[in-house]
Design an enzyme around this catalytic site. Structure first.
Site, PDB file in Angstrom:
ATOM      1  N   HIS A  82       1.021  -1.163  -0.243  1.00  0.00           N
ATOM      2  CA  HIS A  82       0.100   0.088  -0.044  1.00  0.00           C
ATOM      3  C   HIS A  82       0.911   1.155   0.002  1.00  0.00           C
ATOM      4  O   HIS A  82       1.726   1.424   0.767  1.00  0.00           O
ATOM      5  CB  HIS A  82      -0.906  -0.132   1.307  1.00  0.00           C
ATOM      6  CG  HIS A  82      -1.786   1.300   1.111  1.00  0.00           C
ATOM      7  ND1 HIS A  82      -2.734   1.268   0.534  1.00  0.00           N
ATOM      8  CD2 HIS A  82      -1.630   2.412   2.122  1.00  0.00           C
ATOM      9  CE1 HIS A  82      -3.578   2.570   0.754  1.00  0.00           C
ATOM     10  NE2 HIS A  82      -2.803   3.146   1.681  1.00  0.00           N
ATOM     11  N   ASP A 161     -14.690   5.469   8.100  1.00  0.00           N
ATOM     12  CA  ASP A 161     -13.506   6.317   7.486  1.00  0.00           C
ATOM     13  C   ASP A 161     -14.056   7.422   6.674  1.00  0.00           C
ATOM     14  O   ASP A 161     -13.342   8.557   6.369  1.00  0.00           O
ATOM     15  CB  ASP A 161     -12.525   5.577   7.102  1.00  0.00           C
ATOM     16  CG  ASP A 161     -11.451   6.476   6.533  1.00  0.00           C
ATOM     17  OD1 ASP A 161     -10.698   7.354   7.464  1.00  0.00           O
ATOM     18  OD2 ASP A 161     -11.205   6.512   5.280  1.00  0.00           O
ATOM     19  N   ARG A 168     -12.757  15.456   8.496  1.00  0.00           N
ATOM     20  CA  ARG A 168     -11.552  16.081   8.728  1.00  0.00           C
ATOM     21  C   ARG A 168     -10.892  16.876   7.777  1.00  0.00           C
ATOM     22  O   ARG A 168     -10.150  18.036   7.765  1.00  0.00           O
ATOM     23  CB  ARG A 168     -10.402  14.877   8.732  1.00  0.00           C
ATOM     24  CG  ARG A 168     -10.647  14.059  10.116  1.00  0.00           C
ATOM     25  CD  ARG A 168      -9.987  12.595  10.020  1.00  0.00           C
ATOM     26  NE  ARG A 168      -8.359  12.848   9.740  1.00  0.00           N
ATOM     27  CZ  ARG A 168      -7.606  11.997   8.922  1.00  0.00           C
ATOM     28  NH1 ARG A 168      -8.355  10.915   8.434  1.00  0.00           N
ATOM     29  NH2 ARG A 168      -6.464  12.240   8.817  1.00  0.00           N
ATOM     30  N   SER A 183      -6.906   5.694   9.705  1.00  0.00           N
ATOM     31  CA  SER A 183      -7.676   5.785   8.317  1.00  0.00           C
ATOM     32  C   SER A 183      -7.077   4.880   7.371  1.00  0.00           C
ATOM     33  O   SER A 183      -7.853   4.205   6.705  1.00  0.00           O
ATOM     34  CB  SER A 183      -7.538   7.225   7.967  1.00  0.00           C
ATOM     35  OG  SER A 183      -8.098   7.260   6.501  1.00  0.00           O
ATOM     36  N   LYS A 187      -8.919   0.451   6.723  1.00  0.00           N
ATOM     37  CA  LYS A 187      -9.112   0.220   5.433  1.00  0.00           C
ATOM     38  C   LYS A 187      -8.354  -0.944   5.028  1.00  0.00           C
ATOM     39  O   LYS A 187      -8.814  -2.045   4.235  1.00  0.00           O
ATOM     40  CB  LYS A 187      -9.122   1.351   4.304  1.00  0.00           C
ATOM     41  CG  LYS A 187     -10.087   2.199   4.398  1.00  0.00           C
ATOM     42  CD  LYS A 187      -9.895   3.574   3.378  1.00  0.00           C
ATOM     43  CE  LYS A 187      -8.834   4.406   3.857  1.00  0.00           C
ATOM     44  NZ  LYS A 187      -8.813   5.810   3.462  1.00  0.00           N
TER      45      LYS A 187
HETATM   46  N1  URA Z   1      -4.834   8.638   3.228  1.00  0.00           N
HETATM   47  C1  URA Z   1      -6.080   7.949   3.969  1.00  0.00           C
HETATM   48  O1  URA Z   1      -6.587   7.098   3.377  1.00  0.00           O
HETATM   49  N2  URA Z   1      -6.416   8.458   5.029  1.00  0.00           N
HETATM   50  C2  URA Z   1      -5.558   9.608   5.578  1.00  0.00           C
HETATM   51  O2  URA Z   1      -6.069  10.121   6.558  1.00  0.00           O
HETATM   52  C3  URA Z   1      -4.632  10.388   4.832  1.00  0.00           C
HETATM   53  C4  URA Z   1      -4.248   9.641   3.547  1.00  0.00           C
END
Ligand code: URA
Length: 433
Positions: A82, A161, A168, A183, A187
């Site tokens: 990732h 999220d 945010r 976050s 995921k």
């Molecule tokens: N990428 C994400 O998925 N979440 C964040 O908070 C910042 C970057």
């Protein structure tokens, strides 16, 4: 339990309990907590931080807020990578087939580009016919058959999220270490992989602008992944320059295919080989050094290219384009960007390069925008290169020539040229194990 008390506790620097964090994420997911209280807690977390235990609890609650993937029907070790996002970052297109060519299973769910960063799903969709939506049965069947599938997210993973990120984004609380870690990992952990290699980008094209902050984020995410029972490594890699020379969807697929054929740019090839080495190593194929040799071998003997071609055919893409990438649809128009000065490229504001590509039609400002798959930028010079006045810095591509002026202006403003050759920066800053 009252949200007011949870906000007050964090505001005063207290440590939230597992139950309080679970209550918060439940309320975010079912809509019972109003936006102003969610935002207030995000701001309190921004200022007071979280312990590793709190951050793990937050991550697991985010992961558990929606559906999860079950990969138990996939035979063998499952590995994923990732990236925290960058410009010209097409590493998945090379790393995934390299790793899969050794029998490690890569069942990859990728994202679309948003803002200045690109997304693997958009890049793959520039191959005519390529399907990034597969049923779960097709997805798992393909991974068992050929070892590799890359799809978009068709279901609602970690819905908490989505809500949190949107708030945010408008309350200046994106830039908080525990919120970012929860976050991303919330995921990531909703998928069912055994091994995860994180590519934490650092520099002007990433959202972590300093190596120290990137290292802190990497450490935190590795610790979270390990506490969920995953084998984890994070690499901190440079995003102070675009990766490779191509920015834009089909341009990047072509560069990835050339890299799989052994003709890739040195910086891009290097980052791919290191990522692949760590994925293979976590999957039990040997030391990172030995696995790097394996990865190089898969490029040299064509097995990684063959694996990529198998995936493209399996997902309905036009395999002819992999053998002959020059047959990709070309943008209708191109324009060379010439240097107005002579000297060394001292610095490139990589985020602005990504925005220039977006201005050409290669990216989207909102999730609903459509993109032009052949739009983008081919760089001719990168940081550290010498350029003469009037020489090409880059070539812009778009179907719409009205887009060139804004992109050219952005690119020129983002490129600092001076007399001194800049010091060479590392491509990989650190490995966090
Ligand atoms: N990428 C994400 O998925 N979440 C964040 O908070 C910042 C970057």
């Amino acid at each position: 339990m009252r949200m007011y008390d949870i906000i007050k506790k964090k505001r005063d620097g207290g440590e939230l309990s597992t139950e309080e964090i679970a209550f918060f994420i439940r309320g975010v997911t079912d809509g019972s907590i109003p936006d102003y209280q969610i935002s207030a807690l995000c701001m309190a977390i921004y200022f007071k931080g979280m312990t590793v235990r709190e951050t793990c609890d937050l991550t697991f609650a985010v992961r558990d807020s929606g559906e999860k993937l079950d990969f138990s029907a996939i035979a063998g070790v499952r590995a994923d990578k990732h990236s925290t996002g960058g410009v010209g970052d097409k590493t998945s297109l090379v790393v995934a087939p390299v790793v899969a060519s050794f029998g490690v299973k890569v069942a990859k769910m990728s994202g679309r580009g948003l803002g200045h960063t690109g997304g693997t799903v958009d890049k793959l969709e520039s191959i005519p016919g390529f399907r990034t939506t597969l049923s779960e049965e097709e997805f798992i069947g393909q991974v068992n058959r050929i070892g590799l599938a890359i799809v978009g997210q068709s279901r609602e993973f970690a819905p908490a999220d989505k809500k949190l990120y949107a708030l945010r984004d408008v309350t200046a609380t994106v830039d908080s270490m525990p919120l970012i870690a929860a976050s991303i990992m919330g995921k990531k952990l909703a998928a069912d992989d055994d091994c995860i290699v994180l590519d934490v980008k650092t520099g002007s094209g990433s959202f972590m602008k300093s190596v120290e902050r990137s290292r802190e984020l990497a450490r935190l995410m590795v610790d979270i992944g390990k506490s969920a029972g995953k084998k984890m490594v994070a690499l901190i890699t440079d995003m102070d320059r675009p990766l490779g020379y191509a920015i834009g969807n089909s341009l990047e697929v072509i560069e990835a295919v050339e890299t799989l054929k052994g003709n890739g740019p040195a910086d891009f090839t290097e980052v791919c080989m290191i990522l692949a080495a760590y994925m293979l190593s976590l999957a039990g194929k040997g030391s990172p050094e030995a696995c790097r040799k394996l990865a190089e071998g898969a490029i040299a003997d064509g097995s990684a290219l063959q694996k990529f071609a198998e995936m493209v055919s399996a997902q309905g893409g036009d395999g002819e384009l992999i053998a002959h990438p020059e047959k990709f649809k070309q943008a209708k128009c191109s324009r060379a960007v010439l240097s107005a000065e002579e000297g060394y490229i001292r610095r490139a504001d990589t985020e602005a390069y990504g925005l220039a590509s977006l201005a050409l039609g290669a990216g989207r400002n909102t999730a609903e925008d459509s993109i032009d798959p052949s739009a983008g930028i081919l760089l001719k010079k990168k940081t550290g290169d010498f350029v003469r006045k009037g020489e090409e810095l880059a070539v812009l591509y778009s179907d719409d020539p009205a887009r060139f002026a804004a992109a050219e202006e952005k690119l020129l403003a983002a490129t600092a040229i001076g007399r001194e050759k800049p010091a060479e920066e590392p491509l990989v800053y650190d490995v966090v194990e």
